[in-house]
Write a protein that holds these residues in place. Structure first.
Motif, short mmCIF file in Angstrom:
data_model
loop_
_atom_site.label_atom_id
_atom_site.label_comp_id
_atom_site.label_asym_id
_atom_site.label_seq_id
_atom_site.Cartn_x
_atom_site.Cartn_y
_atom_site.Cartn_z
N VAL A 288 5.89 10.02 0.42
CA VAL A 288 6.01 9.09 1.55
C VAL A 288 5.03 7.93 1.37
N GLY A 289 5.58 6.70 1.31
CA GLY A 289 4.76 5.50 1.09
C GLY A 289 4.93 5.02 -0.33
N GLY B 216 4.66 1.85 -1.71
CA GLY B 216 4.22 0.45 -1.79
C GLY B 216 3.71 0.12 -3.18
N MET C 207 1.10 0.84 -4.76
CA MET C 207 0.55 1.98 -5.50
C MET C 207 1.53 3.15 -5.55
N GLY C 208 2.12 3.49 -4.39
CA GLY C 208 2.96 4.70 -4.29
C GLY C 208 4.19 4.65 -5.19
N TYR D 108 10.38 8.47 0.62
CA TYR D 108 10.66 7.83 1.93
C TYR D 108 9.66 6.71 2.16
N MET E 75 1.08 8.13 0.40
CA MET E 75 0.30 7.00 -0.15
C MET E 75 0.50 5.81 0.78
N LEU E 76 -0.31 5.77 1.85
CA LEU E 76 -0.11 4.85 2.97
C LEU E 76 -1.37 4.02 3.18
N PRO E 77 -1.27 2.91 3.96
CA PRO E 77 -2.43 2.00 4.05
C PRO E 77 -3.70 2.61 4.64
N SER F 200 0.66 8.76 11.79
CA SER F 200 2.03 8.53 12.27
C SER F 200 3.05 9.16 11.31
N SER G 129 -6.36 5.82 0.87
CA SER G 129 -7.80 5.68 1.13
C SER G 129 -7.97 5.56 2.64
N GLU H 165 -3.13 -1.34 -9.08
CA GLU H 165 -1.72 -1.28 -9.51
C GLU H 165 -1.54 -1.06 -11.03
N PHE I 125 -8.23 -6.71 -6.20
CA PHE I 125 -8.38 -5.92 -4.98
C PHE I 125 -8.70 -6.87 -3.84
N ASP J 11 -11.73 -0.57 4.08
CA ASP J 11 -12.56 0.50 3.54
C ASP J 11 -13.97 0.48 4.13
P1 NAD Z 1 1.09 -1.00 0.47
O1 NAD Z 1 0.92 -1.68 1.76
O2 NAD Z 1 1.61 -1.78 -0.71
O3 NAD Z 1 2.08 0.26 0.63
C1 NAD Z 1 2.13 1.07 1.77
C2 NAD Z 1 3.58 1.49 1.97
O4 NAD Z 1 3.63 2.44 3.05
C3 NAD Z 1 4.48 0.33 2.39
O5 NAD Z 1 5.59 0.25 1.49
C4 NAD Z 1 4.93 0.68 3.82
O6 NAD Z 1 6.26 0.29 4.11
C5 NAD Z 1 4.80 2.18 3.81
N1 NAD Z 1 4.60 2.82 5.11
C6 NAD Z 1 3.67 2.53 6.06
N2 NAD Z 1 3.75 3.40 7.08
C7 NAD Z 1 4.75 4.27 6.77
C8 NAD Z 1 5.29 5.42 7.41
N3 NAD Z 1 4.81 5.88 8.58
N4 NAD Z 1 6.33 6.06 6.82
C9 NAD Z 1 6.80 5.62 5.63
N5 NAD Z 1 6.32 4.56 4.95
C10 NAD Z 1 5.29 3.90 5.53
O7 NAD Z 1 -0.33 -0.35 0.12
P2 NAD Z 1 -0.89 0.07 -1.32
O8 NAD Z 1 -1.56 -1.10 -1.97
O9 NAD Z 1 0.15 0.86 -2.05
O10 NAD Z 1 -2.10 1.02 -0.88
C11 NAD Z 1 -1.90 2.36 -0.45
C12 NAD Z 1 -3.27 3.01 -0.34
O11 NAD Z 1 -3.90 3.00 -1.63
C13 NAD Z 1 -4.23 2.27 0.60
O12 NAD Z 1 -4.97 3.21 1.33
C14 NAD Z 1 -5.12 1.47 -0.34
O13 NAD Z 1 -6.42 1.22 0.20
C15 NAD Z 1 -5.20 2.41 -1.53
N6 NAD Z 1 -5.52 1.76 -2.80
C16 NAD Z 1 -4.95 0.57 -3.11
C17 NAD Z 1 -5.29 -0.05 -4.31
C18 NAD Z 1 -4.68 -1.40 -4.66
O14 NAD Z 1 -5.20 -2.06 -5.58
N7 NAD Z 1 -3.59 -1.82 -4.01
C19 NAD Z 1 -6.20 0.54 -5.20
C20 NAD Z 1 -6.74 1.79 -4.88
C21 NAD Z 1 -6.39 2.39 -3.66
#
Ligand code: NAD
Length: 293
Positions: free
Chosen positions: A6-7, A9, A11-12, A29, A63-65, A72, A95, A124, A231, A239
């Motif tokens: 789930v998630g 984005g 990273m996910g 999802y 893997m959510l924000p 949620s 995180s 990424e 980043f 964070d």
């Molecule tokens: P992102 O915003 O690109 O992705 C989050 C995804 O979650 C989105 O696609 C969104 O639609 C989905 N989402 C949100 N709520 C949802 C729910 N309830 N059900 C289903 N989907 C849902 O974020 P990201 O960059 O992939 O980061 C994810 C985590 O990884 C964060 O905590 C971030 O701090 C951490 N992180 C990010 C990086 C980076 O460089 N981007 C590096 C290390 C850690």
């Protein structure tokens, strides 16, 4: 193994695709249908909800924000918890606040579901090539059972302690990085004002006690004024907010983290929230009225 994810984005999605490439059946999802479609194109499957992902997967990875998004996804209507059965495991790789991780773990334990918090470092590019660093909190037996799954996405997977320890470690990392970038920018600002070339200062001190990975990775960006992410400042604000909330929850004073947070807030107010966090140097350019390039 069947895995709910789930998630999907930044990273996910690549992390889930790497699980597919390693032979796992991944049921993804995300609110964003395009992200789900890309997973399906790579050989994964669509889950209709968090509940569906939990029903189809033996484990569920999230893997959510931030903490509210994880809460949620887990506990809202049609969320993951509704689809979980006794003995399943949720691995949250977002995180988030370690205090929230502990809360989720307690609530899932009431359903006899295991929980690991397993945030990542790397961004990424490392999510795409499967070389993230994963820091894990939770029960050692549960960790050992699923370490192989985490290894698919990472070049290093470390059990740090009980639930919450993974996110606490991630916050420690983020505190040190933000304060380190600020320290470097501050020193380069003085050098520049005093007529000494900051890039020569860097060359002179980088292999001494002041040298660091942050100094090596961020100095050139500062000298070039190239703040493309990387980043983002917005994510670093999230964070540090979690770091400050945790410090206050544990009655610990973290003055440098608070100061770094205020610097990031100034940059956000100047619409630099989407810049790389090396853009902390811009704060010093603003207050000292001089460019570092
Ligand atoms: P992102 O915003 O690109 O992705 C989050 C995804 O979650 C989105 O696609 C969104 O639609 C989905 N989402 C949100 N709520 C949802 C729910 N309830 N059900 C289903 N989907 C849902 O974020 P990201 O960059 O992939 O980061 C994810 C985590 O990884 C964060 O905590 C971030 O701090 C951490 N992180 C990010 C990086 C980076 O460089 N981007 C590096 C290390 C850690």
């Amino acid at each position: 193994m069947k895995i709910g994810f789930v998630g999907l984005g930044i990273m996910g999605k690549p992390m889930a695709i790497n699980l597919v490439k390693a032979g796992h059946e991944v049921f993804g999802y995300d609110f964003n249908q395009e992200n789900v479609a890309e997973l399906v194109k790579a050989g994964g499957f669509e889950a209709e909800s968090g509940k569906d992902a939990a029903q189809k997967g033996e484990i569920v990875i999230t893997m959510l924000p931030n903490s509210p998004h994880v809460e949620s996804a887990l506990f809202s209507e049609n969320g993951i918890a509704e689809g979980l059965t006794e003995g399943q495991t949720v691995i949250d790789m977002s995180s988030i606040s370690p205090v929230a991780s502990k809360d989720f773990s307690v609530r899932l334990a009431e359903l006899k579901v295991n929980f690991l918090d397993a945030p990542v470092s790397g961004g990424e590019p490392k999510a795409i090539d499967g070389s993230l660093a994963v820091m894990v909190g939770g029960d050692e037996e549960v960790f050992n059972r699923f370490k192989d799954v985490l290894d698919v996405m990472a070049s290093s997977v470390t059990l740090v302690g009980e639930v919450g320890a993974g996110n606490l470690t991630k916050l420690a990392n983020q505190m040190i990085v933000a304060i380190n970038i600020a320290a470097i920018s501050e020193a380069y600002s003085l050098a520049k004002k005093a007529g000494v070339d900051p890039s020569r200062v860097y060359q002179a001190i980088r292999s001494g006690l002041a040298g660091s990975t942050v100094m090596d990775q961020k100095s050139q960006k500062i000298f070039d004024g190239d703040f493309t992410p990387g980043f983002r400042i917005d994510l670093h604000i999230k964070d540090l907010q979690n770091a400050l909330d945790s410090s206050h929850a544990y009655n610990v004073s973290t003055p440098f983290t608070a100061q770094a947070m205020e610097i990031l807030q100034v940059l956000k107010a100047h619409d630099y929230g989407s810049d790389d966090h090396s853009g902390i140097a811009r704060y010093y350019e603003l207050v000292n009225n001089q460019k570092l390039q």
